[in-house]
Design a protein around this motif. Sequence first.
Motif, PDB file in Angstrom:
ATOM      1  N   GLN A   5       0.154 -19.782  -5.175  1.00  0.00           N
ATOM      2  CA  GLN A   5       0.896 -18.682  -4.556  1.00  0.00           C
ATOM      3  C   GLN A   5       0.135 -18.150  -3.345  1.00  0.00           C
ATOM      4  O   GLN A   5      -1.079 -18.010  -3.393  1.00  0.00           O
ATOM      5  N   VAL A   6       0.821 -17.872  -2.269  1.00  0.00           N
ATOM      6  CA  VAL A   6       0.213 -17.303  -1.075  1.00  0.00           C
ATOM      7  C   VAL A   6       0.618 -15.828  -0.997  1.00  0.00           C
ATOM      8  O   VAL A   6       1.775 -15.486  -1.174  1.00  0.00           O
ATOM      9  N   ILE A  23      -0.311  -5.524  -1.839  1.00  0.00           N
ATOM     10  CA  ILE A  23      -0.351  -6.982  -1.781  1.00  0.00           C
ATOM     11  C   ILE A  23       1.041  -7.476  -2.119  1.00  0.00           C
ATOM     12  O   ILE A  23       1.633  -7.063  -3.116  1.00  0.00           O
ATOM     13  N   THR A  24       1.566  -8.328  -1.252  1.00  0.00           N
ATOM     14  CA  THR A  24       2.928  -8.828  -1.383  1.00  0.00           C
ATOM     15  C   THR A  24       2.897 -10.334  -1.627  1.00  0.00           C
ATOM     16  O   THR A  24       2.174 -11.062  -0.955  1.00  0.00           O
ATOM     17  N   ALA A  25       3.690 -10.773  -2.598  1.00  0.00           N
ATOM     18  CA  ALA A  25       3.799 -12.201  -2.887  1.00  0.00           C
ATOM     19  C   ALA A  25       4.643 -12.872  -1.814  1.00  0.00           C
ATOM     20  O   ALA A  25       5.330 -12.214  -1.027  1.00  0.00           O
ATOM     21  N   ARG A  26       4.604 -14.165  -1.828  1.00  0.00           N
ATOM     22  CA  ARG A  26       5.334 -14.958  -0.841  1.00  0.00           C
ATOM     23  C   ARG A  26       6.837 -14.667  -0.845  1.00  0.00           C
ATOM     24  O   ARG A  26       7.510 -14.747   0.179  1.00  0.00           O
ATOM     25  N   GLY A  28       8.170 -11.836  -1.168  1.00  0.00           N
ATOM     26  CA  GLY A  28       8.429 -10.497  -0.645  1.00  0.00           C
ATOM     27  C   GLY A  28       8.253  -9.371  -1.649  1.00  0.00           C
ATOM     28  O   GLY A  28       8.320  -8.203  -1.284  1.00  0.00           O
ATOM     29  N   LYS A  29       7.989  -9.692  -2.900  1.00  0.00           N
ATOM     30  CA  LYS A  29       7.812  -8.659  -3.923  1.00  0.00           C
ATOM     31  C   LYS A  29       6.388  -8.124  -3.895  1.00  0.00           C
ATOM     32  O   LYS A  29       5.426  -8.876  -3.774  1.00  0.00           O
ATOM     33  N   ILE A  30       6.274  -6.796  -4.022  1.00  0.00           N
ATOM     34  CA  ILE A  30       4.962  -6.159  -4.084  1.00  0.00           C
ATOM     35  C   ILE A  30       4.400  -6.411  -5.479  1.00  0.00           C
ATOM     36  O   ILE A  30       5.033  -6.080  -6.480  1.00  0.00           O
ATOM     37  N   ILE A  31       3.214  -7.006  -5.525  1.00  0.00           N
ATOM     38  CA  ILE A  31       2.619  -7.332  -6.822  1.00  0.00           C
ATOM     39  C   ILE A  31       1.439  -6.432  -7.172  1.00  0.00           C
ATOM     40  O   ILE A  31       1.007  -6.397  -8.316  1.00  0.00           O
ATOM     41  N   ASP A  55     -10.645 -11.243  -6.637  1.00  0.00           N
ATOM     42  CA  ASP A  55      -9.490 -11.738  -7.375  1.00  0.00           C
ATOM     43  C   ASP A  55      -8.707 -12.843  -6.676  1.00  0.00           C
ATOM     44  O   ASP A  55      -8.714 -13.975  -7.107  1.00  0.00           O
ATOM     45  N   ILE A  56      -8.034 -12.522  -5.586  1.00  0.00           N
ATOM     46  CA  ILE A  56      -7.081 -13.488  -5.017  1.00  0.00           C
ATOM     47  C   ILE A  56      -7.354 -13.834  -3.568  1.00  0.00           C
ATOM     48  O   ILE A  56      -6.520 -14.415  -2.907  1.00  0.00           O
ATOM     49  N   GLY A  57      -8.500 -13.463  -3.059  1.00  0.00           N
ATOM     50  CA  GLY A  57      -8.792 -13.660  -1.646  1.00  0.00           C
ATOM     51  C   GLY A  57      -8.588 -15.074  -1.147  1.00  0.00           C
ATOM     52  O   GLY A  57      -8.156 -15.286  -0.024  1.00  0.00           O
TER      53      GLY A  57
END
Length: 65
Positions: A5-6, A23-26, A28-31, A55-57
């Motif tokens: 996931q980007v 932080i928004t997922a690819r 468009g949802k805010i996660i 975490d997700i950098g």
Amino acid sequence: MFGFQVYSAEVYRDKAGEWRWRITARNGKIIADSGEGYKRSGACVRMLKKLLRVDIGKNCLSVSV
């Protein structure tokens, strides 16, 4: 497509004039979001950078302020 996931991260000013991050997922949802406002933008950016580094950098597409 990429096998992972980007995400994109954003620092913004809210209606009260405080700084927040999200932080928004690819798709468009805010996660994730800051959950609190910061008085100084630097403090907000530092916290976001800590989260991304831990975490997700590696999957973060962009960071905008």
